[in-house]
Design a protein around this motif. Structure first.
Motif, PDB file in Angstrom:
ATOM      1  N   ILE A   1      -5.462  -1.441  -9.220  1.00 33.57           N
ATOM      2  CA  ILE A   1      -4.200  -0.829  -8.771  1.00 33.57           C
ATOM      3  C   ILE A   1      -3.385  -1.858  -7.992  1.00 33.57           C
ATOM      4  O   ILE A   1      -2.169  -1.983  -8.189  1.00 33.57           O
ATOM      5  N   ARG A   2      -4.047  -2.630  -7.108  1.00 33.76           N
ATOM      6  CA  ARG A   2      -3.321  -3.643  -6.329  1.00 33.76           C
ATOM      7  C   ARG A   2      -2.758  -4.734  -7.238  1.00 33.76           C
ATOM      8  O   ARG A   2      -1.633  -5.212  -7.018  1.00 33.76           O
ATOM      9  N   VAL A   3      -3.518  -5.127  -8.254  1.00 33.97           N
ATOM     10  CA  VAL A   3      -3.041  -6.132  -9.214  1.00 33.97           C
ATOM     11  C   VAL A   3      -1.793  -5.627  -9.922  1.00 33.97           C
ATOM     12  O   VAL A   3      -0.818  -6.368 -10.132  1.00 33.97           O
ATOM     13  N   ALA A   4      -1.797  -4.362 -10.294  1.00 32.89           N
ATOM     14  CA  ALA A   4      -0.647  -3.781 -10.988  1.00 32.89           C
ATOM     15  C   ALA A   4       0.584  -3.750 -10.075  1.00 32.89           C
ATOM     16  O   ALA A   4       1.704  -4.017 -10.516  1.00 32.89           O
ATOM     17  N   VAL A   5       0.376  -3.429  -8.783  1.00 28.48           N
ATOM     18  CA  VAL A   5       1.503  -3.409  -7.839  1.00 28.48           C
ATOM     19  C   VAL A   5       2.093  -4.806  -7.710  1.00 28.48           C
ATOM     20  O   VAL A   5       3.325  -4.989  -7.741  1.00 28.48           O
TER      21      VAL A   5
ATOM     22  N   LYS B   1      -5.579  -0.049   1.922  1.00 29.06           N
ATOM     23  CA  LYS B   1      -4.290  -0.404   2.504  1.00 29.06           C
ATOM     24  C   LYS B   1      -4.365  -1.768   3.209  1.00 29.06           C
ATOM     25  O   LYS B   1      -3.459  -2.599   3.073  1.00 29.06           O
ATOM     26  N   GLU B   2      -5.469  -2.004   3.947  1.00 24.60           N
ATOM     27  CA  GLU B   2      -5.618  -3.290   4.644  1.00 24.60           C
ATOM     28  C   GLU B   2      -5.666  -4.445   3.656  1.00 24.60           C
ATOM     29  O   GLU B   2      -5.031  -5.483   3.867  1.00 24.60           O
ATOM     30  N   LYS B   3      -6.407  -4.259   2.547  1.00 24.24           N
ATOM     31  CA  LYS B   3      -6.473  -5.317   1.537  1.00 24.24           C
ATOM     32  C   LYS B   3      -5.115  -5.550   0.895  1.00 24.24           C
ATOM     33  O   LYS B   3      -4.734  -6.686   0.601  1.00 24.24           O
ATOM     34  N   ALA B   4      -4.368  -4.470   0.667  1.00 28.77           N
ATOM     35  CA  ALA B   4      -3.037  -4.605   0.070  1.00 28.77           C
ATOM     36  C   ALA B   4      -2.108  -5.382   0.992  1.00 28.77           C
ATOM     37  O   ALA B   4      -1.368  -6.277   0.547  1.00 28.77           O
ATOM     38  N   LEU B   5      -2.156  -5.079   2.284  1.00 30.91           N
ATOM     39  CA  LEU B   5      -1.302  -5.789   3.228  1.00 30.91           C
ATOM     40  C   LEU B   5      -1.690  -7.267   3.311  1.00 30.91           C
ATOM     41  O   LEU B   5      -0.814  -8.137   3.417  1.00 30.91           O
ATOM     42  N   GLU B   6      -2.998  -7.563   3.258  1.00 28.47           N
ATOM     43  CA  GLU B   6      -3.453  -8.962   3.259  1.00 28.47           C
ATOM     44  C   GLU B   6      -2.934  -9.712   2.040  1.00 28.47           C
ATOM     45  O   GLU B   6      -2.682 -10.917   2.101  1.00 28.47           O
ATOM     46  N   GLU B   7      -2.777  -9.010   0.920  1.00 34.96           N
ATOM     47  CA  GLU B   7      -2.313  -9.644  -0.314  1.00 34.96           C
ATOM     48  C   GLU B   7      -0.788  -9.654  -0.411  1.00 34.96           C
ATOM     49  O   GLU B   7      -0.227 -10.014  -1.449  1.00 34.96           O
ATOM     50  N   GLY B   8      -0.105  -9.239   0.655  1.00 34.15           N
ATOM     51  CA  GLY B   8       1.352  -9.285   0.666  1.00 34.15           C
ATOM     52  C   GLY B   8       2.022  -8.109   0.001  1.00 34.15           C
ATOM     53  O   GLY B   8       3.212  -8.178  -0.348  1.00 34.15           O
TER      54      GLY B   8
END
Length: 1169
Positions: free
Chosen positions: A359-363, A390-397
């Motif tokens: 999901i994060r890759v798609a975002v 959410k924390e991982k998503a924020l770390e990935e920008g």
């Protein structure tokens, strides 16, 4: 994605290939090494694709599709491949698919074939014919498909078998490619030739990439299969944004799903234009938020959809409906088949973590992709309630928010905060940290305990009369401990009505008897647990040991059955409080605590609330506000509530359903006459209630030349119009039955059929299914036949009109003579049924007379049954029995039948005791013994006593159910004393009858069968739905009668009427008022009043209030009035007047008697004139 080997191509593709083959007719040197051959083929491939003119290029046959919701167009069925190979139409023609459909429009290219023209010779054809592959594909939206290839070895030089016709160009080319693949003459990038019929957008060269893994699998027979799981990736799947210049447009020219300038609610967190992308848990728990019209432009990933479908079918259906709504601008992105968004699961990574990463890759891909747009930049916002994600998503920008953060940031829509589901119990628990309930055991322990017999699994059924008591119906065939009583708050342990629970039996010395106390949860002080314990002690009063039942406690929840609940808000007395209690309309559902800022607006309104969770230290479950239905007491609102509460499908029929209706004007054609008998010459008539427009049945009677009688039952041929498997059939099966409310009818089929084309109206030709008997004058059946027919009814009569004809000495026309003959036979048939042990029971039915202007009830009467009611009933029963026997003889494993189980002996306890108190004996050994003892139970002093006994007997009965003959051994219908029975006579209003019509049509050769009709497991599942729908329809009808009864008494003030006691409880009596067919409870314990001395005797049964003893079936007088003091539940209140009991008077505020010159009374008198 379905993957298979073979060739799919249009005729134009063959010419392309043949041109290239003819350009190089020399066979290659077969002694060359494989690598040399492959290099040559690859070189030729480069030449063909870059230098040759388009019409001379060969293109690889590669198609792909996915049927993920939100993509354009429907995928063809697997069979389409085979049909396309032979150039024929596909089996999916019924859905508008054809071999020239867009998903087959492509060109063929086969690298390497130009070097091997000898493959089109007899040697190549023979090889391809005898050395082949078979493919088995498994389907599922957006899933990988497994293809199993089996090869059979034959000599390479096998010639074409003798007698085989010369191969067509398409067959030659297919055989050539198959042979080339087997001989590995084609270069590695194109081995094996794989076909997929893809996403319905234009393919771009080169568009597909294949990932696969291979494993071995042993079959049941012991052989080993090599299974190749293939997964196609593409780079031409559009992002769905209207402003994106990089993605291909929709092939139908329609607008993209996501708006060019995203509209919707303005957010303080995200002031710029943005799309939303939720993760799985947010979609599962916050579907109410996503369904709100304010929320638009949402990207739903394939990964998320697949997880939702596996975890919650209802939510999956709801999100599918939202995606299909063009006004919402939701887009389903197939990220699992996009080259840049597909990811492999890493070693040691869980499936859940892999999906979160996908999901994060798609975002990230979306944000990078949308940056390339020429206009203003659109951002994709990731919504998740998972803290780690959410924390991982924020770390990935990645810009990420929780659902609560985003919803609270909406500037103009603060009301949406009320619809937030409380996923975590943190912050929502009551202030006191006291643990009220024991902890639920984990599912793994429950399953082990059920398997070992420590725990029992069953369906939790809460009591309507006592909120501290419930029953668990244990699953399985074991007769012992089938019904388990649960008493007390801690033992109920947060289970909700219809949950699937695990129960632990208590020791026998802790078993209790079903409570006779009526307890309703007032919910005034939710923290007052001591009061609850006092009420529990009332339940544990000493009982006769013979009354004790298996008792248990809930130790865990196996499956929640929570749904949105209708009810009203009980506003908190604390000023400006945001936490309030919601009182459901269904008393079996506990109160629900919600947080809302709209309490002032919602007070007095009917609203919908959903449960989110139930922590151990909370007296009530937590939930959230979903929807406002309207003002309480409004007829439209209350009707909507009762339909929702009883799960009655009542939405308008969709265009997909209506598209299968006949085109008007409709008439009977020559094709319709096939397999039909013309019976329009017969004197057929129908007899129905007044105002009936959906006329299912008609009758005829005539004397035959041989002196015998011919009697026919003619039933509307609904199955002619509703064909198996189409949208109309599926909708009818889902609805199951027509629901009759006091003011309206919720049809099972569209009105064009129910009130017109299928209705057997008089003086019009109609299609029918006829059951015709030859009888003697003693109503003995000599011959039975079934036929599809055409009839023309000569009269549509009401029961009263038919009775008047029978009784009139001056009328002797054909219709009247027929009715008299039918009535005479019906009396003989009824006597035979009763002699065989059929029960004649009673249940008070009421009819409302409505005001023509306001549609409010102005009169309430019990229905009066006439001889003609019984006449029609007898022939309908006879037809049902005859058809049941016929379809069972033809389909012993697949007949849809109806049975009525015999009640367990304990059900009759209340009946036997009540009769004994009046010195009457009721025998319950068999249906025949019961029927005979009921006939003898007469009392000259109380003429109504026999009716009361029959009403009470009805309450002892089990529910009649549909079942599949191949899944059950007990066919007996207890109430009718019939060894076999089904429903055939009402196909307009019952779907079961449509299935029976189809079975009967196949049995007599008038129609063809279809797979689902002879699948007993599917038929059994259908029966479960029909039983559920039938039960819910009955409850909805009763609720409609109760509501209209309230409306009737609303303007009556206090009404004094005679009543009879049906049941006695420890603190109340239940009475029946014959005049109105109304049942109600008289309470002797009320708030703010001294409690009278009560003495309950279960053996008699009787209740002594002070010095007055009340027995079952005693005649009393009661005052009836509408009690509107509790806005949550307006109800009919009854107060005992005779015999008079001190302190049991009518409250002054309820004693307003309606004046005699009121408008409704005038209209009532006008109606009676």
């Amino acid at each position: 994605m379905i993957v298979t080997t073979g060739l799919v191509a249009k005729n134009t593709c063959f010419s392309h290939c043949q041109k290239s083959i003819q350009a190089n007719p020399k066979p290659p040197n077969h002694k060359a090494s494989e690598s040399t051959t492959q290099r040559g083929a690859q070189r030729e491939w480069a030449e063909n694709t870059e230098e040759a003119p388009p019409e001379a290029r060969l293109r690889p046959c590669c198609f792909s599709w996915t049927d993920v919701p939100g993509t354009f167009g429907a995928p063809p069925k697997t069979e389409a491949l085979g049909a396309a190979r032979s150039g024929g139409a596909t089996p999916a023609q019924g859905r508008g698919q054809h071999r020239d459909a867009p998903w087959l429009r492509s060109r063929c290219r086969a690298p390497g074939l130009a070097q091997h023209p000898q493959l089109l010779t007899g040697r190549g054809r023979g090889l391809a014919a005898e050395k082949h592959s078979t493919v088995q594909a498994s389907r599922g939206p957006g899933e990988e498909r497994a293809a199993t290839l089996r090869g059979c070895r034959t000599p390479h030089g096998s010639a074409r078998p003798a007698g085989r016709a010369p191969a067509s160009p398409s067959a030659r080319l297919r055989d050539a490619i198959t042979a080339a693949t087997r001989l590995r003459h084609l270069p590695p990038p194109f081995l094996p030739l794989s076909f997929s019929l893809p996403l319905p957008f234009p393919a771009r060269r080169p568009a597909a990439m294949l990932t696969s893994r291979t494993f071995l699998k042993r079959t049941r027979a012991g052989s080993v299969l090599k299974v190749v799981r293939e997964h196609y990736l593409r780079d031409d799947i559009p992002c769905g944004a209207a402003a994106c210049p990089l993605c291909p447009p929709r092939p139908d020219g329609g607008p993209s799903a996501l708006e060019e300038r995203p509209g919707g609610a303005a957010s303080s967190l995200c002031p710029g234009p943005h799309y939303l992308l939720p993760d799985t848990n947010l979609l599962l728990h916050q579907i109410d938020i996503l369904e709100d019209p304010v929320i638009k432009n949402v990207i739903v990933l394939q990964t998320v959809l697949q997880e939702v479908r596996n975890r919650s079918a209802p939510v999956y259906k709801r999100i599918r409906d939202v995606i299909g709504n063009p006004e919402k601008h939701f887009y389903s992105f197939t990220n699992e088949h996009h080259r840049e968004t597909y990811i492999e699961q890493e070693q040691g990574e869980s499936s859940n973590d892999r999906n979160d990463r996908a999901i994060r890759v798609a975002v990230k891909w979306y944000n990078e992709h949308l940056k390339k747009m020429q206009n203003e930049e659109i951002q994709v916002i990731f919504l998740t309630n998972d803290r780690n994600n959410k924390e991982k998503a924020l770390e990935e920008g990645i810009t990420a928010y929780t659902c609560e953060e985003y919803i609270k940031s909406l500037i103009a829509n603060p009301e949406l905060v009320d619809r937030l589901a409380c996923v975590s119990d943190e912050g929502k628990e009551i202030e006191s940290g006291k643990i009220i309930f024991p902890e639920h055991l984990p599912l793994s322990k429950l399953q082990q305990g059920i398997k070992s017999g420590i725990y029992l699994q069953g369906t939790y059924r809460a009591s309507r009369d006592n909120y501290l008591e419930a029953t668990v119906w244990v699953h399985g065939d074991a007769e012992e401990n089938k019904e388990i009583i649960i008493q007390g708050l801690k033992h109920l342990n947060r289970a909700v009505h219809e949950d699937i629970v695990a129960v632990e039996l208590l020791a026998k010395d802790e078993w209790v008897a079903p409570s006779s106390v009526v307890l309703q949860d007032d919910g005034q002080n939710e923290d007052d647990i001591e009061t609850e314990e006092e009420k529990e002690n009332i339940l544990k009063t000493s009982d006769n040991k013979s009354m004790l039942r298996p008792t248990g406690k809930v130790v865990g929840i196996i499956k929640r059955n929570w749904r949105p609940f209708c009810g009203m808000l009980s506003k908190s007395q604390i000023k400006e409080a945001r936490r309030h209690l919601f009182t459901p309309a269904d008393r079996r559902i506990p109160r629900i605590r919600i947080e809302t800022r709209q309490a002032d607006t919602l007070e007095g309104q009917r609203i919908i609330v959903a449960i989110d969770g139930w922590p151990r230290n909370s007296r009530y479950p937590n939930g959230h506000f979903v929807k406002n239905l309207g003002s309480a007491g409004d007829k439209e609102t209350e009707t909507e509530v009762l339909l929702l509460e009883h799960d009655v499908p009542h939405q308008p029929f969709s265009q997909a359903v209506l598209s299968f209706l006949p085109k008007m004007p409709w008439s009977i054609t020559e094709k319709d006459m096939k397999y039909r008998e013309d019976l329009r010459h017969l004197c057929v008539c129908s007899v129905d209630p007044p105002g009936c427009t959906d006329i299912d049945d008609a009758l005829h009677y005539r004397e035959m030349e041989n002196g015998n009688l011919e009697v026919g039952v003619h039933i509307a041929d609904v199955s002619h119009f509703i064909r198996p498997g189409n949208a109309l059939d599926e909708e009818s099966a889902k609805r199951g039955t027509t629901v009759y409310l006091c003011e309206k009818r919720i049809d099972m089929v569209p009105e064009l059929l129910s009130s017109n084309l299928c209705s057997l109206r008089s003086n019009v030709d109609r299609l029918a299914f006829s059951c015709i008997w030859e009888m003697n004058h003693n109503a003995e059946i000599l011959k039975t036949r079934f036929t599809k027919s055409i009839i023309n009814s000569k009269a549509s009569l009401t029961y009263a009109e038919a009775q008047m004809r029978i009784d009139s000495a001056s009328m002797n026309d054909d219709i009247t003579v027929s009715l008299r003959g039918l009535n005479k036979l019906a009396k003989i048939l009824k006597k035979k049924r009763i002699d065989n042990g059929a029960l004649t029971l009673s249940s008070p039915e009421v009819r409302f007379h409505m005001d023509s202007e306001t549609h409010d009830p102005i009169d309430l009467q019990t229905k009066e049954l006439k001889e003609t009611n019984s006449m029609v009933e007898e022939f309908m029963l006879l037809a049902n029995v005859s058809v049941a026997q016929k379809i069972y003889d033809e389909f012993p494993e697949f007949a849809l039948l109806r049975k009525h189980p015999a009640p367990p002996p304990s059900n009759y306890d209340i009946l036997v005791k009540a009769a004994k108190s009046k010195n009457l004996e009721i025998k319950t050994d068999s249906a025949k013994a019961l029927a005979e003892s009921l006939d003898k139970a007469e009392s000259p002093a109380s003429p109504y006593l026999n009716t009361l006994l029959r009403i009470l007997t009805t309450r002892c009965m089990m529910q009649a159910v549909y079942f599949c003959s191949g899944m059950d051994n007990d066919f007996h219908h207890y109430g009718l004393a019939s060894p076999i029975y089904t429903h055939f006579t009402s196909p307009i209003r019952r779907y079961a009858d449509i299935i029976v019509h189809r079975l009967l049509a196949v049995a007599i050769g008038a129609d063809s069968t279809y797979p689902e009709l002879t699948d007993k497991h599917k038929l059994s599942d259908l029966c479960k739905n029909l039983n559920y729908r039938h039960k819910m329809a009955q409850y909805a009808q009763r609720a409609s009668v109760a509501f209209h009864t309230q409306l009737f008494f609303k303007t009556k003030g206090v009404v004094n009427e005679d009543a009879y006691i049906l049941f006695v409880r420890k603190n109340a009596i239940v009475v029946l008022i014959p005049k109105y067919g109304l049942e109600g409870t008289v309470f002797f314990e009320e708030k703010d009043k001294p409690i009278p001395r009560l003495d309950y005797n279960n053996e008699v049964p009787s209740l002594t209030v002070e010095d007055t003893t009340l027995h079952v079936f005693d005649k009393v007088k009661v005052n009836i009035m509408l009690d509107a003091s509790n806005i949550q539940h307006q109800k009919i209140r009854m107060v005992l007047v005779e015999p008079k009991i001190p302190g049991n008077d009518v409250p002054a505020q309820l004693s307003t008697v309606m004046s005699s010159n009121s408008e409704p009374e005038k209209k009532k008198k006008k109606l009676q004139q």
